[in-house]
Write an enzyme that holds these catalytic residues in place. Structure first.
Site, PDB file in Angstrom:
ATOM      1  N   GLU A  62      -5.536 -54.708 -39.076  1.00 29.00           N
ATOM      2  CA  GLU A  62      -6.072 -55.724 -39.976  1.00 29.00           C
ATOM      3  C   GLU A  62      -6.425 -56.977 -39.188  1.00 29.00           C
ATOM      4  O   GLU A  62      -5.816 -57.258 -38.136  1.00 29.00           O
ATOM      5  CB  GLU A  62      -5.009 -56.054 -41.047  1.00 29.00           C
ATOM      6  N   ASN A 209      -8.117 -52.695 -51.825  1.00 30.70           N
ATOM      7  CA  ASN A 209      -6.747 -52.699 -51.299  1.00 30.70           C
ATOM      8  C   ASN A 209      -5.851 -53.481 -52.251  1.00 30.70           C
ATOM      9  O   ASN A 209      -6.204 -54.592 -52.672  1.00 30.70           O
ATOM     10  CB  ASN A 209      -6.723 -53.366 -49.917  1.00 30.70           C
ATOM     11  N   GLU A 210      -4.734 -52.918 -52.588  1.00 34.20           N
ATOM     12  CA  GLU A 210      -3.727 -53.599 -53.425  1.00 34.20           C
ATOM     13  C   GLU A 210      -4.395 -54.396 -54.553  1.00 34.20           C
ATOM     14  O   GLU A 210      -4.154 -55.605 -54.717  1.00 34.20           O
ATOM     15  CB  GLU A 210      -2.806 -54.484 -52.565  1.00 34.20           C
ATOM     16  N   TYR A 276       6.842 -50.764 -48.061  1.00 33.80           N
ATOM     17  CA  TYR A 276       7.464 -51.328 -46.857  1.00 33.80           C
ATOM     18  C   TYR A 276       8.984 -51.256 -46.969  1.00 33.80           C
ATOM     19  O   TYR A 276       9.533 -51.226 -48.073  1.00 33.80           O
ATOM     20  CB  TYR A 276       7.051 -52.800 -46.687  1.00 33.80           C
ATOM     21  N   GLU A 328       0.102 -47.849 -46.018  1.00 31.22           N
ATOM     22  CA  GLU A 328       0.845 -48.990 -45.466  1.00 31.22           C
ATOM     23  C   GLU A 328       2.326 -48.688 -45.616  1.00 31.22           C
ATOM     24  O   GLU A 328       2.843 -48.621 -46.736  1.00 31.22           O
ATOM     25  CB  GLU A 328       0.478 -50.306 -46.168  1.00 31.22           C
ATOM     26  N   GLN A 377       1.762 -52.345 -38.588  1.00 36.99           N
ATOM     27  CA  GLN A 377       0.387 -52.103 -38.172  1.00 36.99           C
ATOM     28  C   GLN A 377       0.403 -51.662 -36.716  1.00 36.99           C
ATOM     29  O   GLN A 377       1.448 -51.673 -36.088  1.00 36.99           O
ATOM     30  CB  GLN A 377      -0.437 -53.357 -38.383  1.00 36.99           C
TER      31      GLN A 377
HETATM   32  O1  AHR Z   1       0.253 -55.422 -43.788  1.00 38.32           O
HETATM   33  C1  AHR Z   1       0.262 -56.712 -44.269  1.00 38.32           C
HETATM   34  C2  AHR Z   1      -0.167 -56.801 -45.732  1.00 38.32           C
HETATM   35  O2  AHR Z   1       0.744 -56.131 -46.538  1.00 38.32           O
HETATM   36  C3  AHR Z   1      -1.492 -56.157 -46.076  1.00 38.32           C
HETATM   37  O3  AHR Z   1      -2.559 -56.995 -45.805  1.00 38.32           O
HETATM   38  C4  AHR Z   1      -1.369 -55.921 -47.530  1.00 38.32           C
HETATM   39  O4  AHR Z   1      -2.145 -54.836 -47.971  1.00 38.32           O
HETATM   40  C5  AHR Z   1       0.112 -55.699 -47.741  1.00 38.32           C
HETATM   41  O5  AHR Z   1       0.604 -56.428 -48.796  1.00 38.32           O
END
Ligand code: AHR
Length: 678
Positions: A62, A209-210, A276, A328, A377
């Site tokens: 990103e 995205n999201e 995450y 992600e 990432q």
């Molecule tokens: O990876 C960092 C951020 O986490 C990304 O930009 C987003 O999609 C997620 O919330």
């Protein structure tokens, strides 16, 4: 993988071991900590039918902190060795782990990115403010051409996230045309002016995205409507069919999955999931055993998320055509002291190796549904594989896990029934072992094992079914300290070394898995796979086909219907003079293959279709839809196998394409010389 924590009594345990001919006493005296009951795993190669897509081993990049700028892009005039401005050391490192797919340009950044700002002469590109990540000025020097060059240098497929949050349908549709069309049009002329004659044929395409958060704060019902509109105008050019990936849920938002699948399941290739593993107010390196345990416990919730989202998806897509794309995932800690909080820069320790190993094992075990993933990432942001500092580069423990696990790329997943001890800390427990296994194109059985236990070695007995083992070797990632990590000055603290604590006994495996380690066991031997069949003596080239008429919105039971016409056809193409609506075709005969190995089948159709080998569905592409592709794999022994292809067309556009990739080969139409029928 079926996991259960052990509830065995000692007697029952002894019976199990005696039953498989193992002498228990003294075999597994723990070398670390107190002695343990033996963990048992039954690996059943006779049940191996799903391929672990190499795309599970994907990466996310990103425009955030120093991921792109400094991590990948240094510019042509940099003193840091580069090719066309892209760091050579990073490219070489990614080639070594066979990085299969790279997602770009975000993340949250994707929904404020306007692709036309990132093409043309670099000194004329407009700037923008990166409002998501620190308000820094983005000069757009890394844009579409640079990203695709990066992918090409690495040998990875590009996965582009389109801007659905603040862009337009036209903007996204023109981006696809710019990338993929070879016709004459203003977009393709623009591409040529910018130095690229031929289209790239980008396949993987994210519809935002999201969108439930930074991508527009939408309700799922609203997002599904908007995404359908965008999806309609993202066209397939030439032979390239787009794999469209809808924004999916985060963590346990099953309602989001429900709505998107209900409204979009026949229009998308994949549904994304973001999840995450959050730190508990800690940096990556500064933690004790309670935080080690906490992170591993939270990361193990991925098993629950994947299982439950897959169950919702099964309701709308029982043939598992739509991929769950975990694009992600990874550990998210407080940033390293003294670094910009908006740049999300964190170190990476042995704990992160375990987090990577556990997540990848979970994805492997769910490869019937999880067909792509991307760790967040790739460089210098969150759970990175690579850290850079100007000309310096260091590979993290997470990189080494991707290196160790590359044996699973496109291999056949072997289901495991695991009875594991628990690792208990305070009042909580998690499974001590977490594993996955697969058989690769050479017939090697590869088993990856994480021992989550901070202190104790775990003895493991693997009982092998359908695989005759002849030799074993191993590799390991571990270190003395839980927070061991690699730095620019000391880059080899955590690395892959040989592992010798595994042996074969009576065709099964005995191993001692050290505390806090990630292990790979590689077993050579014989795998039966799908045995060849004996066809009738007199065969002719081609397949028998039968045409049916009827109105369907999914594949009917053709065996209960009467065909209106039949014949023999040399290749799997639509027979001539077929009606263009309300029609079905079935092809049957024998497929001859020249060598043992994993064969991948791909069926692209408008409307529904399915391919069966030896009476079992390998790829299902059912329902009413445009030209979309479904793939599946199986291990075939050299010789003849039965093949059956079913297809139906309701109305509108139509087409059928069946492709096969032999071991190590490219996907191509099945040659007429391999197709036979009585
Ligand atoms: O990876 C960092 C951020 O986490 C990304 O930009 C987003 O999609 C997620 O919330």
């Amino acid at each position: 993988m079926k996991i259960s924590s052990k509830t065995f009594t000692k007697n029952r345990w002894a019976q199990v071991l005696i039953g498989i001919g193992i002498v228990v006493a003294g075999i597994f005296n723990a070398t670390q900590g107190i002695s343990q009951e033996v963990n048992t795993a039954t690996l059943d190669a006779t049940q191996a039918k799903y391929r672990i897509s190499k795309y599970i081993y994907g990466h996310f990049t990103e425009h955030l902190g120093h991921c792109i700028y400094g991590g990948i892009w240094v510019g042509e005039n940099s003193t840091i060795p580069n090719k066309n401005g892209i760091r050579t050391d990073v490219v070489e490192a990614l080639k070594r782990i066979k990085a299969p797919v790279i997602r770009w340009p975000g993340g949250c950044f994707a929904d404020e990115y306007h692709w036309k700002d990132g093409i043309g002469p670099r000194n004329q590109r407009p700037t923008m403010i990166n409002t998501n990540w620190g308000g820094v000025t983005e000069d757009n020097s890394f844009g579409t051409h640079e990203f695709l060059d990066f992918c090409q240098q690495v040998g990875a497929e590009p996965y582009i996230s389109g801007n659905l949050g603040s862009g337009t349908v036209q903007e996204m549709s023109q981006w696809v045309e710019y990338l993929n069309s070879d016709n004459v049009s203003p977009m393709t002329e623009l591409r040529k002016q910018n130095g690229r004659d031929k289209s790239w044929g980008v396949k993987f395409w994210g519809l935002g995205n999201e969108s439930w958060g930074c991508g527009g704060n939408m309700r799922p019902e609203y997002y599904a409507d908007v995404a359908m509109q965008y999806a309609t105008f993202l066209r397939n050019y030439g032979k390239n069919t787009l794999n469209k990936i809808a924004v999916g849920p985060s963590d346990d938002n099953y309602y989001w999955t429900e709505v998107i699948m209900k409204q979009m399941s026949t229009s998308i290739w994949g549904l994304s999931l973001h999840s995450y593993t959050w730190g508990n107010n800690e940096t990556a390196t500064n933690f004790d055993e309670s935080k080690w345990f906490g992170m591993l416990q939270r990361t193990m919730r991925m098993e629950e998320y994947v299982t439950k989202h897959a169950a919702v998806m099964d309701k709308y897509d029982p043939s598992k055509s739509v991929a769950l794309v975990v694009d992600e995932w990874g550990a998210w800690y407080n940033v390293e002291p003294g670094t910009n909080p908006a740049f999300l820069y964190q170190q990476n320790t042995l704990r992160d190796a375990l987090i990577a190993g556990i997540n990848l094992n979970i994805f492997n075990n769910h490869c019937d549904r999880v067909k792509m993933a991307a760790v967040a990432q790739l460089v210098n942001v969150l759970q990175s594989l690579i850290l850079t500092d100007n000309e310096k580069m260091v590979l993290t423990p997470t990189y080494h896990v991707f290196d160790l696990y590359k044996v699973h790329h496109d291999a056949l997943m072997v289901p495991i029934d695991l009875k594991t001890n628990s690792y208990t800390f305070g009042n909580s427990s998690i499974p001590a072992l977490n594993m996955s296994a697969s058989i690769d194109a050479n017939g090697t059985l590869n088993i990856t094992i994480c021992n989550t236990d901070a202190k104790q070695m775990q003895p493991l007995l693997c009982n092998l079914k359908g695989f005759k083992a002849t030799s074993i070797s191993g590799k390991i990632i571990t270190a003395d300290a839980l927070n061991a990590h690699n730095t620019f000055d000391n880059p080899n603290v955590v690395k892959i070394t040989d592992f010798k604590q595994a042996s074969l006994k009576n065709g099964n495996i005995e191993a001692k898995i050290p505390a806090h380690s990630v292990v790979l066991l590689q077993v050579e031997g014989t795998f039966e796979g799908r045995k060849a069949v004996t066809p009738p003596q007199k065969l002719q080239q081609g397949l028998q086909y039968k045409i049916y008429e009827g109105q369907w919105n999914k594949l009917p039971d053709f065996n209960s219907l009467t065909p209106v016409r039949s014949g023999v056809i040399k290749e799997i193409v639509l027979p001539e003079n077929m009606p263009a609506t309300n029609v079905g075709v079935v092809y049957e005969g024998y497929l001859k293959v020249d060598q043992d190995g994993i064969y991948e089948f791909s069926i692209i159709s408008d409307d529904g279709s399915r391919i069966e080998i030896d009476g079992e569905s390998v790829a299902i592409n059912d329902g009413l839809h445009g030209m979309i592709e479904r793939t599946g794999s199986t291990f075939l022994k050299k010789g003849y196998h039965t093949i059956r292809v079913e297809f139906f067309q309701a109305g509108g556009g139509w087409g059928l394409n069946v492709l096969m990739a032999a071991p190590g080969g490219e996907k191509r139409p099945i040659s007429s010389s391999s197709l036979n029928c009585p």
